[in-house]
Every structure is written in C-alpha cells, then in structure tokens.
Design a protein around this motif. Sequence first.
Motif, PDB file in Angstrom:
ATOM      1  N   PRO A  21     -15.103 -13.521 -17.823  1.00  0.00           N
ATOM      2  CA  PRO A  21     -14.478 -14.368 -16.796  1.00  0.00           C
ATOM      3  C   PRO A  21     -13.103 -14.872 -17.185  1.00  0.00           C
ATOM      4  O   PRO A  21     -12.213 -14.997 -16.332  1.00  0.00           O
ATOM      5  N   GLN A  22     -12.913 -15.153 -18.475  1.00  0.00           N
ATOM      6  CA  GLN A  22     -11.642 -15.730 -18.915  1.00  0.00           C
ATOM      7  C   GLN A  22     -10.463 -14.774 -18.747  1.00  0.00           C
ATOM      8  O   GLN A  22      -9.313 -15.225 -18.652  1.00  0.00           O
ATOM      9  N   VAL A  23     -10.725 -13.467 -18.745  1.00  0.00           N
ATOM     10  CA  VAL A  23      -9.619 -12.509 -18.599  1.00  0.00           C
ATOM     11  C   VAL A  23      -9.563 -11.891 -17.208  1.00  0.00           C
ATOM     12  O   VAL A  23      -8.649 -11.119 -16.917  1.00  0.00           O
ATOM     13  N   MET A  24     -10.523 -12.239 -16.340  1.00  0.00           N
ATOM     14  CA  MET A  24     -10.552 -11.647 -15.006  1.00  0.00           C
ATOM     15  C   MET A  24      -9.263 -11.887 -14.212  1.00  0.00           C
ATOM     16  O   MET A  24      -8.766 -10.965 -13.541  1.00  0.00           O
ATOM     17  N   PRO A  25      -8.667 -13.099 -14.235  1.00  0.00           N
ATOM     18  CA  PRO A  25      -7.435 -13.297 -13.469  1.00  0.00           C
ATOM     19  C   PRO A  25      -6.338 -12.303 -13.846  1.00  0.00           C
ATOM     20  O   PRO A  25      -5.693 -11.717 -12.971  1.00  0.00           O
ATOM     21  N   ALA A  26      -6.129 -12.102 -15.144  1.00  0.00           N
ATOM     22  CA  ALA A  26      -5.075 -11.190 -15.589  1.00  0.00           C
ATOM     23  C   ALA A  26      -5.379  -9.756 -15.195  1.00  0.00           C
ATOM     24  O   ALA A  26      -4.481  -9.009 -14.761  1.00  0.00           O
ATOM     25  N   VAL A  27      -6.641  -9.354 -15.322  1.00  0.00           N
ATOM     26  CA  VAL A  27      -7.026  -7.984 -14.966  1.00  0.00           C
ATOM     27  C   VAL A  27      -6.807  -7.742 -13.477  1.00  0.00           C
ATOM     28  O   VAL A  27      -6.240  -6.716 -13.065  1.00  0.00           O
ATOM     29  N   CYS A  28      -7.239  -8.681 -12.658  1.00  0.00           N
ATOM     30  CA  CYS A  28      -7.101  -8.521 -11.211  1.00  0.00           C
ATOM     31  C   CYS A  28      -5.637  -8.515 -10.770  1.00  0.00           C
ATOM     32  O   CYS A  28      -5.238  -7.722  -9.902  1.00  0.00           O
ATOM     33  N   ARG A  29      -4.841  -9.385 -11.362  1.00  0.00           N
ATOM     34  CA  ARG A  29      -3.428  -9.436 -10.974  1.00  0.00           C
ATOM     35  C   ARG A  29      -2.703  -8.148 -11.345  1.00  0.00           C
ATOM     36  O   ARG A  29      -1.769  -7.731 -10.658  1.00  0.00           O
ATOM     37  N   GLU A  30      -3.152  -7.510 -12.424  1.00  0.00           N
ATOM     38  CA  GLU A  30      -2.580  -6.213 -12.789  1.00  0.00           C
ATOM     39  C   GLU A  30      -2.889  -5.168 -11.726  1.00  0.00           C
ATOM     40  O   GLU A  30      -2.087  -4.263 -11.468  1.00  0.00           O
ATOM     41  N   LEU A  31      -4.061  -5.314 -11.072  1.00  0.00           N
ATOM     42  CA  LEU A  31      -4.499  -4.333 -10.073  1.00  0.00           C
ATOM     43  C   LEU A  31      -4.047  -4.683  -8.655  1.00  0.00           C
ATOM     44  O   LEU A  31      -4.277  -3.900  -7.731  1.00  0.00           O
ATOM     45  N   ALA A  32      -3.440  -5.841  -8.477  1.00  0.00           N
ATOM     46  CA  ALA A  32      -3.070  -6.313  -7.139  1.00  0.00           C
ATOM     47  C   ALA A  32      -2.254  -5.277  -6.384  1.00  0.00           C
ATOM     48  O   ALA A  32      -1.261  -4.763  -6.892  1.00  0.00           O
ATOM     49  N   GLY A  33      -2.736  -4.968  -5.178  1.00  0.00           N
ATOM     50  CA  GLY A  33      -2.045  -4.011  -4.328  1.00  0.00           C
ATOM     51  C   GLY A  33      -2.423  -2.569  -4.570  1.00  0.00           C
ATOM     52  O   GLY A  33      -2.079  -1.694  -3.762  1.00  0.00           O
ATOM     53  N   ALA A  34      -3.141  -2.294  -5.660  1.00  0.00           N
ATOM     54  CA  ALA A  34      -3.500  -0.915  -5.975  1.00  0.00           C
ATOM     55  C   ALA A  34      -4.837  -0.496  -5.379  1.00  0.00           C
ATOM     56  O   ALA A  34      -5.117   0.697  -5.233  1.00  0.00           O
ATOM     57  N   VAL A  35      -5.677  -1.458  -5.016  1.00  0.00           N
ATOM     58  CA  VAL A  35      -7.022  -1.161  -4.518  1.00  0.00           C
ATOM     59  C   VAL A  35      -6.971  -0.922  -3.015  1.00  0.00           C
ATOM     60  O   VAL A  35      -6.523  -1.779  -2.248  1.00  0.00           O
ATOM     61  N   ALA A  36      -7.427   0.235  -2.579  1.00  0.00           N
ATOM     62  CA  ALA A  36      -7.411   0.576  -1.158  1.00  0.00           C
ATOM     63  C   ALA A  36      -8.307  -0.365  -0.368  1.00  0.00           C
ATOM     64  O   ALA A  36      -9.316  -0.861  -0.888  1.00  0.00           O
ATOM     65  N   GLU A  37      -7.966  -0.587   0.893  1.00  0.00           N
ATOM     66  CA  GLU A  37      -8.697  -1.558   1.701  1.00  0.00           C
ATOM     67  C   GLU A  37     -10.170  -1.189   1.853  1.00  0.00           C
ATOM     68  O   GLU A  37     -11.031  -2.062   1.930  1.00  0.00           O
ATOM     69  N   GLY A  38     -10.472   0.111   1.899  1.00  0.00           N
ATOM     70  CA  GLY A  38     -11.857   0.532   2.076  1.00  0.00           C
ATOM     71  C   GLY A  38     -12.673   0.574   0.804  1.00  0.00           C
ATOM     72  O   GLY A  38     -13.880   0.844   0.836  1.00  0.00           O
ATOM     73  N   THR A  39     -12.057   0.312  -0.333  1.00  0.00           N
ATOM     74  CA  THR A  39     -12.752   0.363  -1.619  1.00  0.00           C
ATOM     75  C   THR A  39     -13.715  -0.810  -1.771  1.00  0.00           C
ATOM     76  O   THR A  39     -13.352  -1.959  -1.514  1.00  0.00           O
ATOM     77  N   LEU A  40     -14.942  -0.510  -2.182  1.00  0.00           N
ATOM     78  CA  LEU A  40     -15.911  -1.554  -2.465  1.00  0.00           C
ATOM     79  C   LEU A  40     -15.665  -2.066  -3.885  1.00  0.00           C
ATOM     80  O   LEU A  40     -15.695  -1.299  -4.847  1.00  0.00           O
ATOM     81  N   VAL A  41     -15.423  -3.354  -4.017  1.00  0.00           N
ATOM     82  CA  VAL A  41     -15.204  -3.971  -5.328  1.00  0.00           C
ATOM     83  C   VAL A  41     -16.452  -4.769  -5.707  1.00  0.00           C
ATOM     84  O   VAL A  41     -16.914  -5.613  -4.928  1.00  0.00           O
ATOM     85  N   VAL A  42     -16.992  -4.480  -6.876  1.00  0.00           N
ATOM     86  CA  VAL A  42     -18.163  -5.184  -7.386  1.00  0.00           C
ATOM     87  C   VAL A  42     -17.761  -5.905  -8.668  1.00  0.00           C
ATOM     88  O   VAL A  42     -17.307  -5.278  -9.626  1.00  0.00           O
ATOM     89  N   SER A  43     -17.925  -7.228  -8.684  1.00  0.00           N
ATOM     90  CA  SER A  43     -17.591  -8.025  -9.863  1.00  0.00           C
ATOM     91  C   SER A  43     -18.864  -8.497 -10.551  1.00  0.00           C
ATOM     92  O   SER A  43     -19.799  -8.958  -9.894  1.00  0.00           O
ATOM     93  N   VAL A  44     -18.885  -8.404 -11.878  1.00  0.00           N
ATOM     94  CA  VAL A  44     -20.036  -8.901 -12.642  1.00  0.00           C
ATOM     95  C   VAL A  44     -19.622 -10.053 -13.564  1.00  0.00           C
ATOM     96  O   VAL A  44     -20.274 -10.317 -14.560  1.00  0.00           O
ATOM     97  N   ALA A  45     -18.564 -10.748 -13.226  1.00  0.00           N
ATOM     98  CA  ALA A  45     -18.068 -11.862 -14.046  1.00  0.00           C
ATOM     99  C   ALA A  45     -18.687 -13.178 -13.586  1.00  0.00           C
ATOM    100  O   ALA A  45     -18.585 -13.543 -12.411  1.00  0.00           O
ATOM    101  N   ALA A  46     -19.301 -13.891 -14.505  1.00  0.00           N
ATOM    102  CA  ALA A  46     -19.947 -15.165 -14.180  1.00  0.00           C
ATOM    103  C   ALA A  46     -18.938 -16.178 -13.664  1.00  0.00           C
ATOM    104  O   ALA A  46     -17.868 -16.355 -14.244  1.00  0.00           O
ATOM    105  N   GLY A  47     -19.295 -16.833 -12.561  1.00  0.00           N
ATOM    106  CA  GLY A  47     -18.517 -17.959 -12.078  1.00  0.00           C
ATOM    107  C   GLY A  47     -17.288 -17.634 -11.244  1.00  0.00           C
ATOM    108  O   GLY A  47     -16.730 -18.518 -10.606  1.00  0.00           O
ATOM    109  N   ILE A  48     -16.845 -16.385 -11.243  1.00  0.00           N
ATOM    110  CA  ILE A  48     -15.620 -16.037 -10.518  1.00  0.00           C
ATOM    111  C   ILE A  48     -15.942 -15.801  -9.045  1.00  0.00           C
ATOM    112  O   ILE A  48     -16.704 -14.901  -8.702  1.00  0.00           O
TER     113      ILE A  48
END
Length: 219
Positions: A21-48
């Motif tokens: 969870p502590q690194v999820m913000p940085a990981v997601c911001r790196e991917l911002a805009g790269a994930v297609a709208e139809g892509t299913l995103v599954v997160s397994v990070a506690a609390g996020i």
Amino acid sequence: MSRDNRAVAAAGDLLVLAVKPQVMPAVCRELAGAVAEGTLVVSVAAGITTASLRSWLAHRGPLVRAMPNTPALIGEGATGLYADDRCDASARARADRLLAAVGITLWVGEESLMDAVTAVGGSGPAYFLALIEALEAAAIAEGLDGETARRLVLATAAGTARLARESVLPPAALRAQVTSPGGTTAAALAVLEEGQWSALIARAVSAATRRARELARGG
C-alpha cells in the motif's frame, strides 16, 4: 515480457496491482493515462480505496479491490472482493474467476467493509499461526518432543478447520460437544476466558481494521 510498466499496462485487458500500500500511489501515478478505459484493474493493496486508485491512475473503466490471503499459495485462500459502480457483471465475473483459482471468493456490497475483510481474512492466517506456535510451545513445555508436538498441533488445527467447515453445526455447538463439564477442555477454556480471550481477539481485529483505514489515508 517487459520492464516497462506503462507498456505492460497499455497492452493488457486485465491489470493486477499487487504492491505494498505504501508504494501504490507512486506505481499508479507512473501508469496514469496508460491504462485503456476497457481494462479491468484489480488491486490487492490493503486499505487503498477505489477513489484513490481512480485518481492516481486516471482510469475510468472497471475497478475491483481484492483481499486474498496466504493460503492462496496452496489453493485454499479466501478472497474478499468489492466492485465499484463502473464495474459491470462481466467485469465482476472476470475478477471472480481470477481469484477463485486460488480459493473461495466473497463479495461485499460496501467498500468500507473491505477493512474488516482485511483484518479477518487478510491478516487472519497470522492469528492462527500464532496460536499454532503457542500450542506447540506449550506441548513441548509439557514434555512432548518437538516433532510430536508439531504434528499433533497441525493435525488438530487442520482437522478442526475441516470439521467446522463441513459440519451443519455452528462452531459454538461443536465447541460445546468437546467441552465436558468439569473436564480437561473446560479447565483450559476457563483459563482463556480469565484472560478475556474473546475480548482480546475482538481488540486485535479492531486494531487491524483501524490500521487498514489509516493506510487508506496514507498513514
């Protein structure tokens, strides 16, 4: 295979975010805009939360939160799942198939309940393992050798879990069957209750739930 996270995120139609969870913000911001709208995103990070994930990813498509536990390593896991309102039945079914491959799946209708799922299911194996450790140490202290103690405790734990899962009776009734008045089990349970066993477990789960909420706030 690629070391470029943005390239990987852009290429697939299902993206699993499995980082602390502590690194999820940085990981997601790196991917911002790269994930297609139809892509299913599954997160397994506690609390996020899904709101945070959407904001960091700039993702408008289906998003699911999942909280599996370590018994998934042997196909005996329990995974709690939550889907927000942008996740249709098809996306939910895909997420369910993904996590059902490693155990049972349980859906919750309110995202706030994922904190309790994390505290009980995600952290739960550690509670049972702590009990196994304590029982094993107690058995050795009473004179059993290490191997005998471990085999006895592990077989008892596995058999009891299976009995509880397969029986039509609730755990309280099964416990009562083992607890003869004035017997050895009653003597042991009396000591546990002197130490406020039930209240202690409740406090532990409450602490884990609070920590999950703190992680959601970036704590």
